[in-house]
Design an enzyme around this catalytic site. Sequence first.
Site, short mmCIF file in Angstrom:
data_model
loop_
_atom_site.label_atom_id
_atom_site.label_comp_id
_atom_site.label_asym_id
_atom_site.label_seq_id
_atom_site.Cartn_x
_atom_site.Cartn_y
_atom_site.Cartn_z
N ASN A 94 0.69 -1.23 0.00
CA ASN A 94 -0.12 -0.07 0.19
C ASN A 94 0.83 1.39 -0.19
OD1 ASN A 94 -2.09 -1.71 -0.03
ND2 ASN A 94 -2.49 -1.43 2.30
N ASP A 96 -0.53 4.09 0.83
CA ASP A 96 -1.06 5.00 2.17
C ASP A 96 0.02 5.04 3.20
OD1 ASP A 96 -1.76 3.11 3.87
OD2 ASP A 96 -3.41 2.56 2.55
N HIS A 111 5.85 -0.46 -2.71
CA HIS A 111 5.53 0.03 -3.85
C HIS A 111 5.52 1.64 -3.82
CE1 HIS A 111 3.09 -3.59 -5.39
NE2 HIS A 111 4.39 -3.79 -5.66
N CYS A 119 12.93 12.81 -7.43
CA CYS A 119 13.58 13.65 -8.61
C CYS A 119 13.88 12.74 -9.83
CB CYS A 119 15.01 14.15 -8.00
SG CYS A 119 15.77 14.98 -9.22
N CYS A 138 12.72 20.03 -8.07
CA CYS A 138 13.67 19.48 -6.97
C CYS A 138 14.62 20.40 -6.31
CB CYS A 138 14.47 18.24 -7.63
SG CYS A 138 15.97 18.52 -8.41
N GLU A 206 -11.56 -13.04 1.15
CA GLU A 206 -11.73 -14.32 0.27
C GLU A 206 -10.56 -15.03 -0.15
OE1 GLU A 206 -12.75 -12.09 -3.96
OE2 GLU A 206 -14.07 -12.31 -2.55
N ALA A 220 -10.97 -7.70 7.45
CA ALA A 220 -9.70 -7.48 8.18
C ALA A 220 -9.78 -6.98 9.53
CB ALA A 220 -8.46 -6.36 7.14
C1 BJW Z 1 -10.32 -7.35 2.08
C2 BJW Z 1 -11.24 -6.46 2.29
C3 BJW Z 1 -11.55 -6.18 3.66
C4 BJW Z 1 -11.31 -6.35 0.46
N1 BJW Z 1 -10.76 -7.00 4.51
N2 BJW Z 1 -9.69 -8.27 2.90
C5 BJW Z 1 3.25 -11.97 -16.11
C6 BJW Z 1 3.30 -12.81 -15.22
C7 BJW Z 1 4.21 -12.48 -13.83
C8 BJW Z 1 4.37 -11.16 -13.73
C9 BJW Z 1 4.20 -10.32 -14.60
C10 BJW Z 1 3.73 -10.49 -15.93
N3 BJW Z 1 3.41 -9.53 -16.66
C11 BJW Z 1 4.29 -8.20 -15.84
C12 BJW Z 1 4.48 -8.85 -14.68
C13 BJW Z 1 5.09 -8.18 -13.45
C14 BJW Z 1 4.17 -7.09 -12.85
C15 BJW Z 1 2.91 -7.63 -12.60
O1 BJW Z 1 2.76 -8.53 -11.66
N4 BJW Z 1 1.85 -7.63 -13.32
C16 BJW Z 1 0.42 -8.25 -12.85
C17 BJW Z 1 -0.64 -7.72 -13.39
C18 BJW Z 1 0.74 -9.61 -13.79
N5 BJW Z 1 4.92 -6.58 -11.67
C19 BJW Z 1 5.60 -5.57 -11.87
O2 BJW Z 1 5.61 -5.07 -12.94
C20 BJW Z 1 6.30 -5.17 -10.33
N6 BJW Z 1 7.78 -4.92 -10.74
C21 BJW Z 1 8.43 -6.10 -11.15
O3 BJW Z 1 8.04 -7.25 -11.17
O4 BJW Z 1 9.73 -5.92 -11.41
C22 BJW Z 1 10.58 -6.88 -11.82
C23 BJW Z 1 11.50 -7.22 -10.47
C24 BJW Z 1 10.98 -7.67 -9.45
C25 BJW Z 1 11.64 -7.96 -8.35
C26 BJW Z 1 13.09 -8.03 -8.34
C27 BJW Z 1 13.60 -7.70 -9.57
C28 BJW Z 1 12.95 -7.33 -10.63
C29 BJW Z 1 5.82 -3.79 -9.93
C30 BJW Z 1 4.51 -3.82 -9.46
C31 BJW Z 1 3.85 -2.53 -9.07
C32 BJW Z 1 2.49 -2.56 -8.81
N7 BJW Z 1 1.94 -1.00 -8.66
C33 BJW Z 1 0.61 -1.12 -8.23
C34 BJW Z 1 0.25 0.36 -8.58
C35 BJW Z 1 1.05 1.49 -7.82
C36 BJW Z 1 0.73 2.00 -6.46
C37 BJW Z 1 -0.50 2.85 -6.57
O5 BJW Z 1 -0.98 3.42 -7.44
O6 BJW Z 1 -1.24 2.65 -5.51
O7 BJW Z 1 0.45 -1.37 -6.83
S1 BJW Z 1 -0.48 -2.19 -8.93
C38 BJW Z 1 -1.86 -2.30 -7.75
O8 BJW Z 1 -1.79 -3.64 -7.42
C39 BJW Z 1 -0.90 -1.72 -6.29
C40 BJW Z 1 -0.99 -2.72 -5.34
O9 BJW Z 1 -0.11 -2.60 -4.54
C41 BJW Z 1 -1.06 -4.01 -6.11
C42 BJW Z 1 -1.44 -5.23 -5.35
O10 BJW Z 1 -2.81 -4.99 -5.28
P1 BJW Z 1 -3.48 -5.68 -3.81
O11 BJW Z 1 -3.14 -4.81 -2.68
O12 BJW Z 1 -3.43 -6.84 -3.89
O13 BJW Z 1 -5.08 -5.16 -4.18
P2 BJW Z 1 -6.25 -5.86 -4.87
O14 BJW Z 1 -7.38 -4.78 -5.14
O15 BJW Z 1 -5.89 -6.54 -5.91
O16 BJW Z 1 -6.65 -7.16 -3.87
C43 BJW Z 1 -7.57 -6.38 -2.64
C44 BJW Z 1 -7.66 -7.93 -1.70
O17 BJW Z 1 -8.21 -7.49 -0.38
C45 BJW Z 1 -8.65 -8.94 -2.31
O18 BJW Z 1 -8.06 -10.04 -2.20
C46 BJW Z 1 -10.01 -8.70 -1.53
O19 BJW Z 1 -10.84 -9.89 -1.25
C47 BJW Z 1 -9.44 -8.26 -0.29
N8 BJW Z 1 -10.39 -7.41 0.61
N9 BJW Z 1 -11.84 -5.73 1.26
C48 BJW Z 1 -9.94 -8.02 4.14
N10 BJW Z 1 -12.23 -5.19 4.17
#
Ligand code: BJW
Length: 238
Positions: A94, A96, A111, A119, A138, A206, A220
Site C-alpha cells: 500500500n 497510504d 510500492h 527527482c 527538486c 476471500e 480485516a
Molecule cells: C479485503 C477487504 C477487507 C477487500 N478485509 N480483505 C506476467 C506474469 C507475472 C508477472 C508479470 C507479468 N507481466 C508483468 C509482470 C510483472 C508485474 C505484474 O505482476 N503484473 C501483473 C498484473 C501480472 N509486476 C511488476 O511490474 C512489478 N515489478 C516487477 O515485477 O519488477 C521486476 C523485478 C521484481 C523484483 C526483483 C527484480 C525485478 C511492479 C508492480 C507495481 C504495482 N503497482 C501497483 C500500483 C502502484 C501503487 C498505487 O498506485 O497505489 O500497486 S498495482 C496495484 O496492485 C498496487 C497494489 O499494491 C498492487 C496489489 O494489489 P492488492 O493490494 O493485492 O489489491 P487488490 O485490489 O488486487 O486486492 C485486494 C484484496 O483485498 C482482495 O483479495 C480482496 O478480497 C481483499 N479485501 N476488502 C480483508 N475489508
Amino acid sequence: MSLKANIVVLTGAGISAESGLKTFRDNNGLWEQHRVEEVATPEAFAANPALVYRFYNARRAQLKQDDIKPNAAHLALAALEKACLGDFLLVTQNVDNLHQRAGSEQLIAMHGQLNQARCLKSHKTVVISGDLDSTTLCQCCQPPSAMRPDIVWFGEIPKQMNKIESALRRADLFIAIGTSGQVYPAAGFAQLAAHSGAKTVELNMEKSGLAFDAGHYGPASNVVPEYIRSLIGDGYRV
Ligand code: BJW
C-alpha cells in the site's frame, strides 16, 4: 504474551478498505474510468503526465480526510511487532500511510508512498504533503529537475527487495493480509517463505488462489485482531 519467531507480514489494499480507501480490483476499482494499469505505468506518465499527477494528487489529498485513519487491523499489526521477540518485518504494497500512523516501525513500503516525490534526475526522494505537477521542481539538482510521485509502477523494481527476500528466507511465519495475489513479486512471497520452511497464513476477505498452510476469511478489522490475539494472547486489545 510475547512471541519468539521471525515473522514477515505482507499487506495489500484489503487492510485499508475499512479505513475508506478503495482496493484496486473490486467493482469500484476504476478511477475516472481508468484501470490501475492505465495510470500506474512509466508509459502512462510519459504519455499523459497531467492525468497521472492528478490521480496521485487526489489520492494524497484523500489521506488527509478526518475519516481516513488506521483501523483495528493496522493497530493489531503494530501490537504484533511490539510482542515479537524475533525478527519482524511488515512489507506493505500500500502507498497510504496507515501502517505508519498505527505505529508500525519495521516497515517497507515496497510500492512507494503517496507522501513522497522523487527527482526525475537524481532519484532522491522528499516528503511532500501537497499537490505535485510538472512545475514542481527538486532542490537537489542544478538546474532543478521535475519530480514524479515516488510510486513503483508496473515494470519498475519494487523497493528494498534484497532486504525483503532475506527476511522471507529467515521467516518462521509468513502472514499475507488483504491482497489478491495478482501482482508480482509480492504474489511470490508466500512460496518463497514456504520453501525456506515458514508456516504461511492468509487473512483475507476471500481466498486469493495462492497456496497457504492456513487461512482465515472475513473483514480485516475482525480477522486480523482475532488471529493476532491467537498468537500473542488476550492481554492485547485494540
Ligand atoms: C479485503 C477487504 C477487507 C477487500 N478485509 N480483505 C506476467 C506474469 C507475472 C508477472 C508479470 C507479468 N507481466 C508483468 C509482470 C510483472 C508485474 C505484474 O505482476 N503484473 C501483473 C498484473 C501480472 N509486476 C511488476 O511490474 C512489478 N515489478 C516487477 O515485477 O519488477 C521486476 C523485478 C521484481 C523484483 C526483483 C527484480 C525485478 C511492479 C508492480 C507495481 C504495482 N503497482 C501497483 C500500483 C502502484 C501503487 C498505487 O498506485 O497505489 O500497486 S498495482 C496495484 O496492485 C498496487 C497494489 O499494491 C498492487 C496489489 O494489489 P492488492 O493490494 O493485492 O489489491 P487488490 O485490489 O488486487 O486486492 C485486494 C484484496 O483485498 C482482495 O483479495 C480482496 O478480497 C481483499 N479485501 N476488502 C480483508 N475489508
